[in-house]
Structures are given as C-alpha cells and as structure tokens.
Design a protein around this motif. Structure first.
Motif, PDB file in Angstrom:
ATOM      1  N   LEU A   1      53.417  45.586  43.739  1.00 17.80           N
ATOM      2  CA  LEU A   1      52.864  46.785  44.371  1.00 17.80           C
ATOM      3  C   LEU A   1      51.779  46.445  45.395  1.00 17.80           C
ATOM      4  CD1 LEU A   1      52.428  49.929  44.462  1.00 17.80           C
ATOM      5  CD2 LEU A   1      50.747  49.575  42.621  1.00 17.80           C
ATOM      6  N   LEU A   2      50.835  45.605  44.985  1.00 17.37           N
ATOM      7  CA  LEU A   2      49.614  45.394  45.766  1.00 17.37           C
ATOM      8  C   LEU A   2      49.700  44.264  46.790  1.00 17.37           C
ATOM      9  CD1 LEU A   2      47.121  45.749  42.804  1.00 17.37           C
ATOM     10  CD2 LEU A   2      47.256  47.324  44.736  1.00 17.37           C
ATOM     11  N   LYS A   3      50.663  43.356  46.617  1.00 12.11           N
ATOM     12  CA  LYS A   3      50.768  42.186  47.487  1.00 12.11           C
ATOM     13  C   LYS A   3      49.439  41.409  47.497  1.00 12.11           C
ATOM     14  CE  LYS A   3      54.429  44.707  48.758  1.00 12.11           C
ATOM     15  NZ  LYS A   3      54.778  46.007  48.140  1.00 12.11           N
ATOM     16  N   ASN A   4      48.876  41.180  48.683  1.00 11.61           N
ATOM     17  CA  ASN A   4      47.617  40.422  48.795  1.00 11.61           C
ATOM     18  C   ASN A   4      46.362  41.288  48.672  1.00 11.61           C
ATOM     19  OD1 ASN A   4      48.846  37.906  49.202  1.00 11.61           O
ATOM     20  ND2 ASN A   4      49.157  38.363  51.377  1.00 11.61           N
ATOM     21  N   GLN A   5      46.543  42.566  48.391  1.00 13.36           N
ATOM     22  CA  GLN A   5      45.420  43.509  48.470  1.00 13.36           C
ATOM     23  C   GLN A   5      44.299  43.193  47.487  1.00 13.36           C
ATOM     24  OE1 GLN A   5      46.682  47.599  48.341  1.00 13.36           O
ATOM     25  NE2 GLN A   5      44.611  48.351  47.973  1.00 13.36           N
ATOM     26  N   TRP A   6      44.626  42.634  46.329  1.00  9.03           N
ATOM     27  CA  TRP A   6      43.587  42.313  45.336  1.00  9.03           C
ATOM     28  C   TRP A   6      43.156  40.846  45.388  1.00  9.03           C
ATOM     29  CZ3 TRP A   6      44.295  45.095  39.924  1.00  9.03           C
ATOM     30  CH2 TRP A   6      43.919  46.443  40.062  1.00  9.03           C
ATOM     31  N   ASN A   7      43.737  40.056  46.273  1.00 12.31           N
ATOM     32  CA  ASN A   7      43.302  38.666  46.408  1.00 12.31           C
ATOM     33  C   ASN A   7      41.903  38.612  47.015  1.00 12.31           C
ATOM     34  OD1 ASN A   7      45.668  37.633  45.380  1.00 12.31           O
ATOM     35  ND2 ASN A   7      46.609  37.304  47.390  1.00 12.31           N
ATOM     36  N   ALA A   8      41.150  37.591  46.671  1.00 10.09           N
ATOM     37  CA  ALA A   8      39.818  37.414  47.257  1.00 10.09           C
ATOM     38  C   ALA A   8      39.945  37.220  48.770  1.00 10.09           C
ATOM     39  CB  ALA A   8      39.116  36.215  46.627  1.00 10.09           C
ATOM     40  N   ASP A   9      39.089  37.900  49.516  1.00 13.37           N
ATOM     41  CA  ASP A   9      39.067  37.778  50.978  1.00 13.37           C
ATOM     42  C   ASP A   9      37.683  38.190  51.457  1.00 13.37           C
ATOM     43  OD1 ASP A   9      39.347  37.961  53.738  1.00 13.37           O
ATOM     44  OD2 ASP A   9      41.418  38.668  53.625  1.00 13.37           O
ATOM     45  N   LYS A  10      36.814  37.217  51.664  1.00 11.49           N
ATOM     46  CA  LYS A  10      35.419  37.501  52.027  1.00 11.49           C
ATOM     47  C   LYS A  10      35.324  38.251  53.343  1.00 11.49           C
ATOM     48  CE  LYS A  10      33.313  33.700  49.459  1.00 11.49           C
ATOM     49  NZ  LYS A  10      32.495  32.468  49.531  1.00 11.49           N
ATOM     50  N   LYS A  11      36.217  37.962  54.266  1.00 14.74           N
ATOM     51  CA  LYS A  11      36.179  38.636  55.570  1.00 14.74           C
ATOM     52  C   LYS A  11      36.432  40.132  55.431  1.00 14.74           C
ATOM     53  CE  LYS A  11      37.514  34.678  58.410  1.00 14.74           C
ATOM     54  NZ  LYS A  11      38.523  34.136  59.372  1.00 14.74           N
ATOM     55  N   LYS A  12      37.144  40.514  54.394  1.00 16.79           N
ATOM     56  CA  LYS A  12      37.452  41.930  54.174  1.00 16.79           C
ATOM     57  C   LYS A  12      36.585  42.538  53.084  1.00 16.79           C
ATOM     58  CE  LYS A  12      42.234  41.583  55.770  1.00 16.79           C
ATOM     59  NZ  LYS A  12      43.658  41.773  55.431  1.00 16.79           N
ATOM     60  N   GLY A  13      35.521  41.840  52.709  1.00 18.86           N
ATOM     61  CA  GLY A  13      34.587  42.380  51.732  1.00 18.86           C
ATOM     62  C   GLY A  13      35.038  42.257  50.293  1.00 18.86           C
TER      63      GLY A  13
ATOM     64  N   PRO B   1      34.904  39.428  47.734  1.00 13.32           N
ATOM     65  CA  PRO B   1      34.526  38.049  47.383  1.00 13.32           C
ATOM     66  C   PRO B   1      35.219  37.526  46.130  1.00 13.32           C
ATOM     67  CG  PRO B   1      32.772  39.568  46.784  1.00 13.32           C
ATOM     68  CD  PRO B   1      33.785  40.374  47.546  1.00 13.32           C
ATOM     69  N   HIS B   2      35.761  38.441  45.287  1.00 10.89           N
ATOM     70  CA  HIS B   2      36.366  38.031  44.023  1.00 10.89           C
ATOM     71  C   HIS B   2      37.841  38.419  43.978  1.00 10.89           C
ATOM     72  CE1 HIS B   2      32.311  37.206  42.693  1.00 10.89           C
ATOM     73  NE2 HIS B   2      31.964  38.460  42.916  1.00 10.89           N
ATOM     74  N   ASN B   3      38.599  37.671  43.212  1.00 16.74           N
ATOM     75  CA  ASN B   3      40.004  37.974  42.992  1.00 16.74           C
ATOM     76  C   ASN B   3      40.097  39.116  41.976  1.00 16.74           C
ATOM     77  OD1 ASN B   3      42.680  38.007  41.961  1.00 16.74           O
ATOM     78  ND2 ASN B   3      42.977  35.903  42.677  1.00 16.74           N
ATOM     79  N   LEU B   4      40.516  40.284  42.451  1.00 18.04           N
ATOM     80  CA  LEU B   4      40.559  41.457  41.578  1.00 18.04           C
ATOM     81  C   LEU B   4      41.686  41.382  40.560  1.00 18.04           C
ATOM     82  CD1 LEU B   4      39.685  44.316  44.110  1.00 18.04           C
ATOM     83  CD2 LEU B   4      38.182  43.045  42.564  1.00 18.04           C
ATOM     84  N   TYR B   5      42.710  40.561  40.810  1.00 15.43           N
ATOM     85  CA  TYR B   5      43.726  40.343  39.780  1.00 15.43           C
ATOM     86  C   TYR B   5      43.087  39.686  38.551  1.00 15.43           C
ATOM     87  CZ  TYR B   5      47.514  41.348  43.099  1.00 15.43           C
ATOM     88  OH  TYR B   5      48.374  41.961  43.977  1.00 15.43           O
ATOM     89  N   LYS B   6      42.080  38.850  38.776  1.00 18.44           N
ATOM     90  CA  LYS B   6      41.363  38.196  37.676  1.00 18.44           C
ATOM     91  C   LYS B   6      40.347  39.153  37.066  1.00 18.44           C
ATOM     92  CE  LYS B   6      39.980  34.444  35.369  1.00 18.44           C
ATOM     93  NZ  LYS B   6      40.841  33.737  34.407  1.00 18.44           N
ATOM     94  N   VAL B   7      39.547  39.797  37.901  1.00 19.86           N
ATOM     95  CA  VAL B   7      38.481  40.693  37.435  1.00 19.86           C
ATOM     96  C   VAL B   7      39.040  41.824  36.581  1.00 19.86           C
ATOM     97  CG1 VAL B   7      36.725  42.344  38.191  1.00 19.86           C
ATOM     98  CG2 VAL B   7      36.963  40.145  39.371  1.00 19.86           C
ATOM     99  N   ASN B   8      40.193  42.378  36.965  1.00 21.68           N
ATOM    100  CA  ASN B   8      40.738  43.568  36.302  1.00 21.68           C
ATOM    101  C   ASN B   8      41.706  43.260  35.159  1.00 21.68           C
ATOM    102  OD1 ASN B   8      39.333  45.403  37.923  1.00 21.68           O
ATOM    103  ND2 ASN B   8      40.873  45.246  39.549  1.00 21.68           N
ATOM    104  N   ALA B   9      41.854  41.992  34.823  1.00 21.80           N
ATOM    105  CA  ALA B   9      42.765  41.619  33.726  1.00 21.80           C
ATOM    106  C   ALA B   9      42.111  41.949  32.386  1.00 21.80           C
ATOM    107  CB  ALA B   9      43.095  40.139  33.814  1.00 21.80           C
ATOM    108  N   ASP B  10      42.329  43.168  31.890  1.00 22.48           N
ATOM    109  CA  ASP B  10      41.611  43.655  30.714  1.00 22.48           C
ATOM    110  C   ASP B  10      42.336  43.408  29.389  1.00 22.48           C
ATOM    111  OD1 ASP B  10      43.589  45.451  31.408  1.00 22.48           O
ATOM    112  OD2 ASP B  10      42.416  47.230  30.902  1.00 22.48           O
ATOM    113  N   ILE B  11      43.612  43.098  29.422  1.00 29.83           N
ATOM    114  CA  ILE B  11      44.323  42.761  28.179  1.00 29.83           C
ATOM    115  C   ILE B  11      44.340  41.248  27.973  1.00 29.83           C
ATOM    116  CG2 ILE B  11      46.587  42.755  27.034  1.00 29.83           C
ATOM    117  CD1 ILE B  11      47.061  45.532  28.045  1.00 29.83           C
TER     118      ILE B  11
END
Length: 250
Positions: A149-161, A163-173
C-alpha cells in the motif's frame, strides 16, 4: 540552432538585465534572485520570482504549485519578461510587487480550497470497513501488506522530514531485526490507510502550470523600459514600497 526557450537561460538573462543577485547555495524551489534595496533609512532584501514566456504569451507557474508555494509568493516580488525565439535579450519586462500580485495570488488560493478541504476531511473517514476493503479482514498485518500500500512512504527520508523508518516505529505486534518480518495491528493498518490517502490527496492538492495571464500582468504590474532596465526597476520598487507604507495595516 535550438530556439531560445530554456527557462534557465531566460532567468539568467533577466537577472543580468535587472542587476539582481543570486545565492550560490539556493535551492531550486527558493527565490530566483534577490536585491538588497535601500529604503527608509535601512536596507531590505527583496526576494524575486522570475517568469518568462514567448512574446504575446501567458506566463506559466511551474509544476506542483500548492498553498505553501502561494503563501511564499505572497511576500515576494515578481518580474515577467517576454522573449523572442533565439534571442537572449528580454523584449519587454514588467515588475509586480506583492500588492500588485495580491489579486492573482488570492484567486489561486481560492481555486485550491475545495481540494484542501478534502485533504483534511477524507482521511478521518477511514474506518474498520475501509481497512478490510484495502488490506483484507485480518487481525494482524505483515510488512508486505503495508508496503504494498505505502511503497516508500514510510521509509526514512530526512529530506522529506522523516528521520525514522516508520515501518519500524509502528511495528506494534512484532518489531523484528529485519523490517520484512515486522507485524502490525489493525490500528496501525488503519493509520497506514489514512497516511496513504493523505499522500495521494496532497499530490492532487497542487496544480500544474497554472497561468498568470499576460492581461493580468499588463493591467496590474509596472512595465520596466530599456535600456536602463535596472535603474527603472529600482524606481518602480521605490514607488511600490512607498505605496505599501501608505496602505492601512490589516
């Protein structure tokens, strides 16, 4: 010989004719030029946007013009120039102060408002039913589900604000050593769908190459006459700043 129609060439010709300066470290989305202008006992740095077109044509605004760009332009000074093909000398030049460009700017902001309203309202309408329709009716979701669904949208990208990989941050299970092994709850899946909708709507919340009509420029802006382009621009700026000071504060 190729026609003289490259924006960068036209921009350099305008900058040179008007004696403007350019920061060597400026980004492409920033001002095209600036002028340190003495007025009222101190020096103001005026930021300029350069727009060019073939003779008798309207002026393009460029790709992906959104509300933030229009708000930035609201404080900037514009110069418009017509060029003949295969000629690096401006045929005619106009100067537009922020006040002169205000009617056009406000009209463009109004044009975008319905899209911006959708951008704010639609993501919040995502519910459990929508998550099931997009990602399947499951209690937990894999990285592959969300990445499809998200493709690269949750990957870390400092240029786009980001700084963190949201696939990692949001892994709640399960937050695994390998991102590919992460697992996510329905709550995070709903967040992913909302984020994707915001992204897609934001892409549509801009307009591509809207025109600043030549008639608007000729009726609202001041023509700068040769051969003393720079001196005549300075006179037009001085008059515009004086008029600005006489306007009631809003």
């Amino acid at each position: 010989m190729a026609p003289f129609n490259q924006d960068d060439e036209r921009e350099r010709a305008m900058i040179s004719a008007l004696n403007l300066e350019q920061r060597p470290d400026r980004a492409r989305h920033e001002e095209d030029g600036h002028l340190d202008f003495p007025h009222g006992g101190y020096t103001r740095r005026l930021l300029f946007e350069c727009k060019s077109a073939p003779v008798e044509s309207d002026f393009g605004t460029g790709r992906d013009t959104g509300l933030a760009q229009l708000q930035r332009w609201a404080t900037m000074h514009f110069v418009f120039a017509w060029f003949q093909p295969r000629d690096n000398r401006p045929k005619r030049i106009w100067y537009g102060s922020p006040a002169m460009m205000r009617d056009w700017n406000l009209a463009e902001q109004a044009y975008l408002k319905p899209d911006l309203a959708l951008l704010n309202l639609v993501p919040d309408a995502v519910d459990d039913r929508v998550v099931s329709a997009i990602l399947g009716d499951k209690e937990e979701y894999t990285f592959q589900d969300l990445n499809m669904l998200l493709k690269n949208q949750w990957n870390a990208d400092k240029k786009k604000g980001r700084p963190h990989n949201l696939y990692k941050v949001n892994a709640d299970i399960r937050s695994a050593k390998r991102t590919e092994d992460n697992l996510y709850s329905r709550r995070v899946a709903e967040l992913a769908v909302r984020d994707r909708i915001r992204y897609l709507l934001a892409r549509g919340g801009t307009v591509n190459n809207r025109k600043i009509f030549a008639s608007y420029v000729m009726n609202h802006c001041v023509e700068i006459h040769p051969p003393k382009w720079a001196a005549n621009l300075a006179c037009a700026i001085g008059e515009a700043l004086q008029q600005e000071e006489q306007l009631p504060h809003q």
